[in-house]
Design an enzyme around this catalytic site. Structure first.
Site, PDB file in Angstrom:
ATOM      1  N   ALA A  52      -2.689  11.342 -13.349  1.00 58.79           N
ATOM      2  CA  ALA A  52      -2.186  10.906 -14.571  1.00 58.79           C
ATOM      3  C   ALA A  52      -0.950  10.014 -14.616  1.00 58.79           C
ATOM      4  O   ALA A  52      -0.541   9.460 -15.573  1.00 58.79           O
ATOM      5  CB  ALA A  52      -2.472  11.773 -15.816  1.00 58.79           C
ATOM      6  N   SER A  53      -0.407   9.682 -13.313  1.00 56.49           N
ATOM      7  CA  SER A  53       0.883   9.220 -13.267  1.00 56.49           C
ATOM      8  C   SER A  53       0.697   7.612 -13.252  1.00 56.49           C
ATOM      9  O   SER A  53       1.649   6.930 -13.511  1.00 56.49           O
ATOM     10  CB  SER A  53       1.508   9.521 -12.019  1.00 56.49           C
ATOM     11  N   ARG A  54      -0.633   7.261 -12.954  1.00 57.22           N
ATOM     12  CA  ARG A  54      -0.713   5.727 -12.932  1.00 57.22           C
ATOM     13  C   ARG A  54      -2.117   5.227 -13.121  1.00 57.22           C
ATOM     14  O   ARG A  54      -3.007   6.263 -13.120  1.00 57.22           O
ATOM     15  CB  ARG A  54      -0.190   5.211 -11.439  1.00 57.22           C
TER      16      ARG A  54
ATOM     17  N   SER B 295     -17.417   5.791 -10.441  1.00 57.77           N
ATOM     18  CA  SER B 295     -16.989   4.367 -10.088  1.00 57.77           C
ATOM     19  C   SER B 295     -18.412   3.804 -10.025  1.00 57.77           C
ATOM     20  O   SER B 295     -19.430   4.174  -9.612  1.00 57.77           O
ATOM     21  CB  SER B 295     -16.259   4.182  -8.676  1.00 57.77           C
TER      22      SER B 295
ATOM     23  N   TYR C  33     -15.710   6.811  -0.183  1.00 65.47           N
ATOM     24  CA  TYR C  33     -15.549   6.897  -1.523  1.00 65.47           C
ATOM     25  C   TYR C  33     -16.918   6.653  -2.265  1.00 65.47           C
ATOM     26  O   TYR C  33     -16.879   7.366  -3.352  1.00 65.47           O
ATOM     27  CB  TYR C  33     -14.710   5.461  -1.652  1.00 65.47           C
TER      28      TYR C  33
ATOM     29  N   ILE D  78     -11.340  -2.889 -12.335  1.00 65.39           N
ATOM     30  CA  ILE D  78     -10.460  -2.629 -13.675  1.00 65.39           C
ATOM     31  C   ILE D  78      -8.924  -3.038 -13.163  1.00 65.39           C
ATOM     32  O   ILE D  78      -8.379  -2.729 -11.935  1.00 65.39           O
ATOM     33  CB  ILE D  78     -10.143  -1.208 -14.144  1.00 65.39           C
TER      34      ILE D  78
END
Length: 270
Positions: A36-38, A165, A178, A211
């Site tokens: 949650a830092s970026r 995703s 991924y 995004i």
């Protein structure tokens, strides 16, 4: 046209909601957001802060950025703590859970957002690159969900929200690891939805498209232009649009929705 200019053009068309409109149906909860830092994780954590929630801002290495998120949440009227934990390490996740319980008590909402990409064509991909990406996305979701499972099951309206995703649906060149990890999140979500339903709690998945995060904005302009051409709505999305969907899924308004994968991609997969 620069990315910021294109986004401003489309943002001007969006309906502006009042604070009370945006938060209708979402009572303050205790929320854990991993990674949650970026980027998207930061947007989700700050969105919960706007709703007056207690938010645990998880990070692995970006402590200063995580503390900035905490300050933003507190300025918005919420409460928050920054909690360091590598989600691939069960002991660190357990320590995080203890810190959250000491600060806020039991958890109502868990957002499994922590992620990583190590892109390379499959013929050149190493076993380490494969393992690293699957460890963060899949093992990380497993460790965090297992650790907070009892809280989510016991909550009056527990919410598990996993971030996947668009790549999980269509694949992408150089992202076999991924895409595999993100597709695994679909099955994980649907299984947990069935199991948590016995306790009246829900599990859902959000699958963003392109995004406006550093992962996308660092791409060459030509690639971004191609993405926009391939997207029916003609643009990349912004973090707030993903955070709004997550906030809805965390709210009482979503109480009859579970096991779903909700796309936020501008129609790119149509």
């Amino acid at each position: 046209m620069a990315i910021q200019g294109r986004l401003a053009k489309f943002a001007s068309r969006r309906t502006v909601l009042t604070h009370s409109d945006r938060e209708a149906g979402m009572e303050p909860k205790t929320c854990v957001v991993t990674g949650a830092s970026r980027g998207i994780g930061r947007g989700i954590a700050e969105r919960f802060g706007e709703a007056g929630c207690d938010v645990a801002v998880n990070y692995r290495s970006s402590g200063e950025a995580a503390r900035e998120v905490v300050e933003t949440i507190e300025d918005a009227g919420g409460s928050a703590i920054a909690v360091k934990a590598d989600v691939t390490e069960p002991e660190q996740v357990q320590a995080m859970a203890e810190d959250v319980e000491d600060a806020f008590g039991t958890v109502d909402v868990l957002v499994n957002n922590a992620g990583i990409n190590q892109d390379v064509f499959f013929e050149e991909m190493t076993h380490e690159q494969w393992d690293t990406v699957l460890d963060v996305h899949l093992d990380g979701a497993f460790h965090c969900t297992q650790t907070f499972y009892d809280d989510l099951a016991a909550a009056a309206d527990g919410r598990l929200i996993n971030i996947s995703s668009i790549v999980a649906k269509g694949g992408n060149l150089g992202q076999a690891n991924y895409a595999t990890a993100k597709a695994g999140i679909f099955g994980f979500t649907r299984t947990l939805a069935q199991e948590l339903a016995r306790e009246g709690s829900t599990a859902n998945c959000v699958a963003p498209g392109f995004i406006e995060t550093s992962m996308v904005t660092d791409l060459p302009e030509s690639i971004i232009e191609q993405v926009e051409e391939d997207t029916p709505l003609g643009r990349i999305g912004d973090v707030e649009e993903v955070a709004d969907i997550v906030a809805f899924l965390a709210s009482e308004r979503s109480s009859f929705i579970t096991g779903e994968v909700i796309d936020v991609n501008g129609g790119m997969d149509l």
